[in-house]
Design an enzyme around this catalytic site. Structure first.
Site, PDB file in Angstrom:
ATOM      1  N   ILE A 198      32.321  82.526  62.076  1.00  0.00           N
ATOM      2  CA  ILE A 198      32.503  83.781  61.335  1.00  0.00           C
ATOM      3  C   ILE A 198      31.221  84.603  61.362  1.00  0.00           C
ATOM      4  CG2 ILE A 198      32.938  84.784  59.064  1.00  0.00           C
ATOM      5  CD1 ILE A 198      34.780  82.342  58.528  1.00  0.00           C
ATOM      6  N   PRO A 247      28.617  77.207  54.839  1.00  0.00           N
ATOM      7  CA  PRO A 247      29.362  76.250  54.019  1.00  0.00           C
ATOM      8  C   PRO A 247      28.620  75.957  52.722  1.00  0.00           C
ATOM      9  CG  PRO A 247      28.220  75.106  55.788  1.00  0.00           C
ATOM     10  CD  PRO A 247      28.028  76.576  56.037  1.00  0.00           C
ATOM     11  N   ARG A 275      31.305  80.779  49.972  1.00  0.00           N
ATOM     12  CA  ARG A 275      31.720  80.025  48.802  1.00  0.00           C
ATOM     13  C   ARG A 275      30.996  80.573  47.584  1.00  0.00           C
ATOM     14  NH1 ARG A 275      35.373  78.895  51.388  1.00  0.00           N
ATOM     15  NH2 ARG A 275      36.243  76.862  51.973  1.00  0.00           N
ATOM     16  N   ASP A 299      34.177  88.097  47.881  1.00  0.00           N
ATOM     17  CA  ASP A 299      35.561  87.638  48.006  1.00  0.00           C
ATOM     18  C   ASP A 299      35.721  86.237  47.429  1.00  0.00           C
ATOM     19  OD1 ASP A 299      38.302  88.004  49.025  1.00  0.00           O
ATOM     20  OD2 ASP A 299      37.790  86.312  50.327  1.00  0.00           O
ATOM     21  N   GLU A 304      37.676  79.949  40.542  1.00  0.00           N
ATOM     22  CA  GLU A 304      38.810  80.761  40.982  1.00  0.00           C
ATOM     23  C   GLU A 304      40.098  80.145  40.455  1.00  0.00           C
ATOM     24  OE1 GLU A 304      38.267  80.637  45.201  1.00  0.00           O
ATOM     25  OE2 GLU A 304      36.632  82.102  45.158  1.00  0.00           O
ATOM     26  N   HIS A 326      39.708  86.313  46.669  1.00  0.00           N
ATOM     27  CA  HIS A 326      39.710  85.317  47.755  1.00  0.00           C
ATOM     28  C   HIS A 326      40.833  85.582  48.761  1.00  0.00           C
ATOM     29  CE1 HIS A 326      38.114  81.054  48.685  1.00  0.00           C
ATOM     30  NE2 HIS A 326      38.558  81.616  49.800  1.00  0.00           N
TER      31      HIS A 326
END
Length: 359
Positions: A198, A247, A275, A299, A304, A326
């Site tokens: 990404i 990560p 994250r 995001d 969450e 998210h």
């Protein structure tokens, strides 16, 4: 009209069903719902508004919603639900002794996600249970959403949208209005934490806009890349835009604190698409309210759904902060891709192919 709204509701329920713990009754409910939606679409298109098809659709929606409600299970409930499983497909739930301890036949855990911090790797290895993730399925979607968040803040889209919709533009005398300043990306420095698939895709797109790319590895890994790799302090001080695509692990947890934000340019925009726990949210709130950085797009959050006590909720200025729930991974193509990849991972396990295997 009512019939069309039921179809929309069914599709929404079907889309939502990709999250949570997948068990036999959920697979069955989804299959029935999928068929009901398909039949309803055909009936709607052919103007065949039968009472049976309408009631069938409503019944399938109700069943799907009930199944989804059951998916939000406690650890004890999950232990019971998984006790007869050979394979578990999961997302956003802990996979550890307290949730799968009774699953004596369990051989495989398939995640419908890339991150695997919810897995107790030591326990899985002790039990000899394999685990696979779905790497790369959301690369384009997350990169796309990165720029969606950026441009919303960068170009003050909330301000200009409100300016037009309020009627101010219609009452004006000039063809243009630029009450809020914004800048071009060309020539700016884009910093990236985490240059995986990404991060690399974001770098490619940012480069196409004329940005100079710098990157940082929290673990100290040396990237094999054309982009300039720098220290964290240098990344913070030089970046006009800083995006996180790393990560969550011991190197990155609580990485972005107030001390770090205060080392950034006051004009900088911070983006987190990785994250939530990488960012200290109370510190980000302080950084935004005191003007240490110009804006942020998130995001992901530490909790969450969002904790009602999260201080970031106090920031109602959408020119300064945008938070999406998210959804960077959730483009329709991406969700189909992740399901296809889970199927392939089960097939890989059956032939001892370790592609995407994390434990």
């Amino acid at each position: 009209v009512a019939f069309q709204s039921e179809i929309t509701a069914a599709e929404t329920a079907l889309d939502t069903a990709t999250a949570g713990l997948v068990m036999k009754e959920e697979v069955k409910a989804r299959a029935e719902l999928d068929q009901a939606v398909s039949d309803a679409k055909n009936n709607y298109a052919e103007a065949n508004y039968t009472k049976d098809s309408y009631e069938n659709l409503k019944s399938a929606i109700k069943e799907a919603e009930e199944v989804l409600a059951k998916s939000d299970a406690t650890a004890d409930e999950m232990k019971e639900k998984t006790k007869d499983a050979d394979v578990i497909v999961a997302n956003k739930v802990p996979i550890c002794e307290s949730t799968i301890g009774k699953a004596q036949n369990l051989k495989l855990v398939c995640l419908t996600a890339t991150g695997f911090n919810n897995l107790d790797g030591d326990y899985l290895k002790k039990r000899g249970i394999a685990a696979y993730n779905v790497a790369g399925y959301s690369t384009n979607g997350v990169a796309q959403h990165t720029f969606a968040l950026l441009f919303y803040i960068l170009e003050k889209l909330n301000y200009y949208d409100n300016y037009v919709k309020s009627g101010e533009y219609a009452r004006g005398t000039c063809f243009s209005h630029f009450g809020q300043n914004f800048f071009e990306l060309d020539g700016k420095t884009w910093g990236i934490i985490g240059l995986g698939a990404i991060g690399n895709r974001v770098a490619q797109i940012a480069k196409a806009f004329g940005c100079h790319i710098i990157c940082y590895s929290a673990s100290g890994k040396k990237y094999n890349t054309e982009y300039e790799q720098v220290s964290l302090d240098e990344l913070l001080s030089r970046s006009d835009i800083l995006s996180v695509h790393a990560p969550l692990n011991g190197y990155t947890e609580n990485l972005m604190t107030l001390e770090k934000f205060r080392k950034m340019k006051k004009s900088a925009i911070f983006l987190n698409l990785a994250r939530g726990a990488i960012v200290n949210e109370p510190d980000l709130y302080t950084a935004l309210t005191e003007g240490s950085i110009a804006g942020a797009g998130l995001d992901v959050l530490c909790k969450e759904p969002m904790n009602p006590e999260n201080p970031l909720l106090k920031i109602q200025d959408s020119n300064k902060l945008i938070i999406t729930p998210h959804i960077a991974w959730a483009a329709k193509e991406t969700r189909f891709r992740v399901v296809d990849e889970v199927v392939k991972n089960i097939q890989r396990f059956q032939r001892d192919d370790r592609t995407n295997r994390v434990y």
